[in-house]
Design an enzyme around this catalytic site. Structure first.
Site, PDB file in Angstrom:
ATOM      1  N   LYS A 112       8.086  -0.780 -10.974  1.00  0.00           N
ATOM      2  CA  LYS A 112       7.841   0.291 -10.001  1.00  0.00           C
ATOM      3  C   LYS A 112       7.639   1.645 -10.697  1.00  0.00           C
ATOM      4  CE  LYS A 112       8.973  -2.144  -6.096  1.00  0.00           C
ATOM      5  NZ  LYS A 112       9.017  -3.497  -6.644  1.00  0.00           N
TER       6      LYS A 112
HETATM    7  C1  PLP Z   1       8.646  -4.749  -6.358  1.00  0.00           C
HETATM    8  C2  PLP Z   1       8.841  -5.828  -7.342  1.00  0.00           C
HETATM    9  C3  PLP Z   1       8.072  -7.009  -7.325  1.00  0.00           C
HETATM   10  C4  PLP Z   1       7.049  -7.301  -6.244  1.00  0.00           C
HETATM   11  O1  PLP Z   1       5.910  -6.505  -6.293  1.00  0.00           O
HETATM   12  P1  PLP Z   1       4.965  -6.378  -5.011  1.00  0.00           P
HETATM   13  O2  PLP Z   1       3.989  -5.328  -5.364  1.00  0.00           O
HETATM   14  O3  PLP Z   1       5.869  -5.970  -3.876  1.00  0.00           O
HETATM   15  O4  PLP Z   1       4.350  -7.716  -4.778  1.00  0.00           O
HETATM   16  C5  PLP Z   1       8.276  -7.946  -8.328  1.00  0.00           C
HETATM   17  N1  PLP Z   1       9.226  -7.770  -9.264  1.00  0.00           N
HETATM   18  C6  PLP Z   1       9.989  -6.660  -9.304  1.00  0.00           C
HETATM   19  C7  PLP Z   1      11.035  -6.540 -10.351  1.00  0.00           C
HETATM   20  C8  PLP Z   1       9.830  -5.646  -8.360  1.00  0.00           C
HETATM   21  O5  PLP Z   1      10.608  -4.562  -8.416  1.00  0.00           O
END
Ligand code: PLP
Length: 462
Positions: A112
């Protein structure tokens, strides 16, 4: 560059309004009116370029003339200087033709950060140009809050209130939020569950008086700037492996479908991608949609990969819109039906275009844990449970050519589960290790919308 809503009932807007607005007023998601493209020779030249330089080029294609190139470049440099690895998104080889792209070297150790670090700078810059101040309210069950606090702390034109359910997130996750010392950040431990926090958030956004008074905004994964920022590492990794002359495959741990959809965006910009595998845990709405053509909500189950415990993948609406030939009436019908009944049958022609690029695979808990152990044994790499879902998916699909698995979290974010799976406890990276000793600062409030809204207002106006 103009942005249109997938529901077709809101006017087209520029990049600034698409970014600061988040969701379109008609409830749809913004997408570019026409897709910009990057020529093949430029894509080839991305190989080995500094990450921030590629990011400025890709984001610049979407920002158009609303941000001066030199400003965008400076924001990208600053955003990616917060990463602890000079390559920003380095790759590790784990087998013949198989690579892991490490997206977790940002300040909160989750992918993120890649989007949030640049998003915060875009917000601050765009708000500054308008002489405007916003208040961001977010509810977090884990990673988003920490990434948002790390990105927005010290912003001049933004105040951030991060809510989390008291006692229901891990200590490391909490400390990423509560140890920030900047006065524009407030953290609130709410008595209740994550769903209670979500309900309070929804209430706050529906309160027009509050919304106007504090210029309330959200930073969830439906923001198009976050998607654009995530398209960048598809380019850097694919170019390193020979794109555009060689088409690369990607395997993506998926929840809300932002990350995997960013791969689709990269293809529209001109990057040849052979296949994108959306790997889910037991919360398999996306895997089922691509396999069966039925996009249907199920009950949410708690898993080892909590950031993917989602049974409605918001960004899927954007792919659906493309699949039905950018038909807003049909998109509106489908997603209103989904909101009401929890199910949409994807028209056969749309499904065929989706299946030409995407494969969905769901992985169970035992296989996820076993994959952490097997990967450690076979490669020496310690991976987190989200990454393990994607690595496990490799065994279920036949892919031709190079494969990049996106690694979305540092294993040290999930020390107990990783240790249980393979017997090795991951160390927190240097720099983050001091988190445990830092004083925490947060307020504790009852799970009542009225109390929290009053708190947000007082904090925003202080
Ligand atoms: C948010 C997140 C995901 C999923 O990503 P999306 O864009 O919601 O599909 C996968 N792994 C981690 C560690 C995340 O924080």
């Amino acid at each position: 560059m103009r942005y249109v809503s997938t529901r077709g009932q809101s006017p087209a807007v520029g990049f600034t309004d698409a970014v600061l607005g988040g969701l379109a007023p008609d409830g749809g998601l913004y997408v570019p009116q026409t897709w910009p493209t990057i020529p093949p020779d430029e894509i080839a030249a991305f190989a080995g370029q500094p990450y921030a330089q590629v990011a400025a080029r890709v984001l610049g294609a979407f920002a158009g003339d609303e941000i001066a190139p030199a400003d965008l470049r400076a924001m990208c440099e600053e955003a990616y200087a917060t990463f602890s690895h000079r390559a920003v998104v380095p790759m590790v080889q784990i087998g013949p033709q198989t690579f892991i792209a490490e997206l977790f070297h940002g300040p909160s150790l989750a992918f993120k950060d890649v989007a949030m670090q640049i998003l915060a700078r875009l917000y601050d810059h765009l708000l500054g140009l308008q002489g405007r101040r916003q208040t961001i309210l977010c509810a977090t069950s884990g990673d988003t809050g920490g990434a948002a606090v790390e990105a927005f702390r010290g912003a001049k034109n933004v105040k951030l209130v991060a809510m989390f359910p008291k006692g229901r997130i891990s200590e490391v996750q909490r400390r990423f939020m509560t140890t920030a010392t900047e006065p524009n950040i407030a953290c609130v431990a709410v008595d209740g569950t994550f769903d209670d926090c979500q309900a309070i958030l929804k209430d706050a956004f529906q309160d027009q008086v509050l919304k106007q008074a504090v210029d309330l905004a959200a930073v969830n994964s439906i923001n198009f700037a976050r998607i654009a920022a995530q398209a960048v590492y598809y380019f850097t990794t694919a170019a390193a492996l020979g794109a555009p002359d060689r088409a690369v495959n990607f395997v993506v741990p998926s929840g809300n479908f932002g990350d995997a959809y960013a791969g689709y965006v990269a293809t529209r910009l001109g990057l040849p991608i052979r296949r994108i595998v959306a790997a889910t845990n037991a919360n398999d709405i996306l895997a089922r949609a691509f396999q069966t053509g039925r996009y249907a909500r199920g009950a949410v189950q708690a898993t080892l990969s909590p950031a993917m415990d989602i049974q409605s993948a918001s960004n899927f609406e954007r792919l659906y819109f493309e699949g039905v030939g950018r038909e807003p009436v049909e998109t509106t019908r489908a997603f209103q039906a989904f909101a009401n009944a929890g199910v949409v049958d994807i028209p056969p022609a749309a499904l065929a275009t989706m299946q030409a690029l995407f494969t969905g695979v769901a992985i169970g808990e035992a296989e996820t844990a076993r994959t952490i152990l097997v990967t450690l044994n076979e490669t020496g790499e310690l991976i987190d449970p989200h990454t393990a879902v994607a690595v496990a998916a490799l065994r279920h699909v036949a892919l031709e050519g190079p494969v990049v698995v996106l690694s979305t979290a540092h294993p040290a974010k999930f020390p107990q589960d990783v240790a249980k799976a393979c017997g090795v406890t991951p160390d927190l990276p240097r720099g983050v290790a001091t988190l445990a000793g830092r004083p925490e600062r947060f307020d504790h409030l009852p799970g009542e919308a009225a109390t929290i809204k009053a708190y947000v207002r007082a904090f925003a106006e202080a």
